[in-house]
Design a protein around this motif. Structure first.
Motif, PDB file in Angstrom:
ATOM      1  N   TYR A   1      40.510 -44.330  41.472  1.00 44.14           N
ATOM      2  CA  TYR A   1      39.508 -43.511  42.118  1.00 44.14           C
ATOM      3  C   TYR A   1      40.111 -42.186  42.558  1.00 44.14           C
ATOM      4  N   VAL A   2      39.282 -41.153  42.554  1.00 43.41           N
ATOM      5  CA  VAL A   2      39.644 -39.843  43.075  1.00 43.41           C
ATOM      6  C   VAL A   2      38.506 -39.376  43.968  1.00 43.41           C
ATOM      7  N   SER A   3      38.813 -38.479  44.874  1.00 42.81           N
ATOM      8  CA  SER A   3      37.758 -37.940  45.730  1.00 42.81           C
ATOM      9  C   SER A   3      37.529 -36.477  45.390  1.00 42.81           C
ATOM     10  N   CYS A   4      36.353 -36.006  45.755  1.00 43.44           N
ATOM     11  CA  CYS A   4      36.019 -34.611  45.513  1.00 43.44           C
ATOM     12  C   CYS A   4      35.206 -34.083  46.677  1.00 43.44           C
ATOM     13  N   GLU A   5      35.343 -32.801  46.895  1.00 46.21           N
ATOM     14  CA  GLU A   5      34.472 -32.116  47.838  1.00 46.21           C
ATOM     15  C   GLU A   5      33.294 -31.574  47.033  1.00 46.21           C
ATOM     16  N   PRO A   6      32.150 -31.422  47.646  1.00 46.90           N
ATOM     17  CA  PRO A   6      30.928 -31.090  46.912  1.00 46.90           C
ATOM     18  C   PRO A   6      30.984 -29.812  46.080  1.00 46.90           C
ATOM     19  N   GLU A   7      31.763 -28.834  46.502  1.00 46.10           N
ATOM     20  CA  GLU A   7      31.769 -27.550  45.801  1.00 46.10           C
ATOM     21  C   GLU A   7      32.788 -27.468  44.666  1.00 46.10           C
ATOM     22  N   GLU A   8      33.555 -28.511  44.451  1.00 48.22           N
ATOM     23  CA  GLU A   8      34.580 -28.460  43.412  1.00 48.22           C
ATOM     24  C   GLU A   8      33.947 -28.343  42.025  1.00 48.22           C
ATOM     25  N   ALA A   9      34.351 -27.320  41.306  1.00 48.14           N
ATOM     26  CA  ALA A   9      33.766 -27.027  39.997  1.00 48.14           C
ATOM     27  C   ALA A   9      34.079 -28.098  38.960  1.00 48.14           C
ATOM     28  N   GLY A  10      35.194 -28.775  39.072  1.00 45.63           N
ATOM     29  CA  GLY A  10      35.615 -29.738  38.066  1.00 45.63           C
ATOM     30  C   GLY A  10      34.921 -31.084  38.118  1.00 45.63           C
ATOM     31  N   VAL A  11      34.054 -31.303  39.080  1.00 45.40           N
ATOM     32  CA  VAL A  11      33.391 -32.601  39.209  1.00 45.40           C
ATOM     33  C   VAL A  11      32.547 -32.914  37.978  1.00 45.40           C
ATOM     34  N   ALA A  12      31.756 -31.969  37.534  1.00 40.37           N
ATOM     35  CA  ALA A  12      30.898 -32.196  36.366  1.00 40.37           C
ATOM     36  C   ALA A  12      31.741 -32.463  35.125  1.00 40.37           C
ATOM     37  N   PHE A  13      32.806 -31.711  34.952  1.00 46.12           N
ATOM     38  CA  PHE A  13      33.688 -31.905  33.803  1.00 46.12           C
ATOM     39  C   PHE A  13      34.314 -33.293  33.837  1.00 46.12           C
ATOM     40  N   ALA A  14      34.830 -33.690  34.988  1.00 42.01           N
ATOM     41  CA  ALA A  14      35.450 -35.014  35.113  1.00 42.01           C
ATOM     42  C   ALA A  14      34.442 -36.120  34.838  1.00 42.01           C
ATOM     43  N   ALA A  15      33.243 -35.980  35.368  1.00 40.50           N
ATOM     44  CA  ALA A  15      32.210 -36.995  35.147  1.00 40.50           C
ATOM     45  C   ALA A  15      31.818 -37.061  33.675  1.00 40.50           C
ATOM     46  N   ASP A  16      31.739 -35.916  33.015  1.00 45.09           N
ATOM     47  CA  ASP A  16      31.384 -35.888  31.593  1.00 45.09           C
ATOM     48  C   ASP A  16      32.490 -36.471  30.717  1.00 45.09           C
ATOM     49  N   MET A  17      33.719 -36.109  31.010  1.00 39.03           N
ATOM     50  CA  MET A  17      34.833 -36.505  30.150  1.00 39.03           C
ATOM     51  C   MET A  17      35.343 -37.921  30.429  1.00 39.03           C
ATOM     52  N   LEU A  18      35.364 -38.314  31.682  1.00 44.38           N
ATOM     53  CA  LEU A  18      35.974 -39.585  32.058  1.00 44.38           C
ATOM     54  C   LEU A  18      34.978 -40.616  32.570  1.00 44.38           C
ATOM     55  N   GLY A  19      33.771 -40.175  32.844  1.00 49.30           N
ATOM     56  CA  GLY A  19      32.757 -41.061  33.401  1.00 49.30           C
ATOM     57  C   GLY A  19      32.661 -40.904  34.907  1.00 49.30           C
ATOM     58  N   PRO A  20      31.502 -41.185  35.472  1.00 44.98           N
ATOM     59  CA  PRO A  20      31.272 -40.952  36.892  1.00 44.98           C
ATOM     60  C   PRO A  20      31.655 -42.117  37.801  1.00 44.98           C
ATOM     61  N   ASP A  21      32.226 -43.175  37.244  1.00 43.67           N
ATOM     62  CA  ASP A  21      32.424 -44.406  38.009  1.00 43.67           C
ATOM     63  C   ASP A  21      33.620 -44.417  38.946  1.00 43.67           C
ATOM     64  N   PHE A  22      34.407 -43.371  38.984  1.00 43.30           N
ATOM     65  CA  PHE A  22      35.626 -43.388  39.793  1.00 43.30           C
ATOM     66  C   PHE A  22      35.706 -42.229  40.785  1.00 43.30           C
ATOM     67  N   ILE A  23      34.655 -41.431  40.887  1.00 44.55           N
ATOM     68  CA  ILE A  23      34.672 -40.245  41.744  1.00 44.55           C
ATOM     69  C   ILE A  23      34.000 -40.569  43.073  1.00 44.55           C
ATOM     70  N   LEU A  24      34.703 -40.310  44.161  1.00 39.24           N
ATOM     71  CA  LEU A  24      34.196 -40.567  45.508  1.00 39.24           C
ATOM     72  C   LEU A  24      33.951 -39.251  46.238  1.00 39.24           C
ATOM     73  N   TYR A  25      32.928 -39.222  47.046  1.00 38.02           N
ATOM     74  CA  TYR A  25      32.603 -38.061  47.877  1.00 38.02           C
ATOM     75  C   TYR A  25      33.597 -37.948  49.030  1.00 38.02           C
ATOM     76  N   ALA A  26      34.037 -36.736  49.311  1.00 38.15           N
ATOM     77  CA  ALA A  26      34.905 -36.471  50.460  1.00 38.15           C
ATOM     78  C   ALA A  26      34.277 -35.361  51.295  1.00 38.15           C
ATOM     79  N   SER A  27      34.004 -35.639  52.548  1.00 42.92           N
ATOM     80  CA  SER A  27      33.342 -34.655  53.411  1.00 42.92           C
ATOM     81  C   SER A  27      34.304 -33.600  53.938  1.00 42.92           C
TER      82      SER A  27
END
Length: 70
Positions: free
Chosen positions: A1-27
């Motif tokens: 698992y990895v975390s992301c902040e909402p404004e990180e540009a790479g979130v969409a790329f990571a979800a597209d390339m690796l799948g959305p099942d390992f990304i966690l929200y970080a406030s």
């Protein structure tokens, strides 16, 4: 698992390339530059993420990670 902040540009790329099942929200709370509790708003308004990705990042992946019921 990895975390992301909402404004990180790479979130969409990571979800597209690796799948959305390992990304966690970080406030980023309680850091001084955190938008908490409004930080989820910027993620929910993103147009480059599907509703499925948003649902997973904002909660479903955390449920799986912590092995919580639905």
């Amino acid at each position: 698992y990895v975390s992301c902040e909402p404004e990180e540009a790479g979130v969409a790329f990571a979800a597209d390339m690796l799948g959305p099942d390992f990304i966690l929200y970080a406030s980023d709370y309680p850091h001084w530059d955190s938008d908490f509790p409004e930080s989820t708003r910027s993620l929910t308004r993103r147009t480059d993420l599907s509703e499925e990705v948003k649902t997973r990042v904002l909660g479903e992946n955390a449920r799986a990670f912590y092995r919580l019921g639905s």
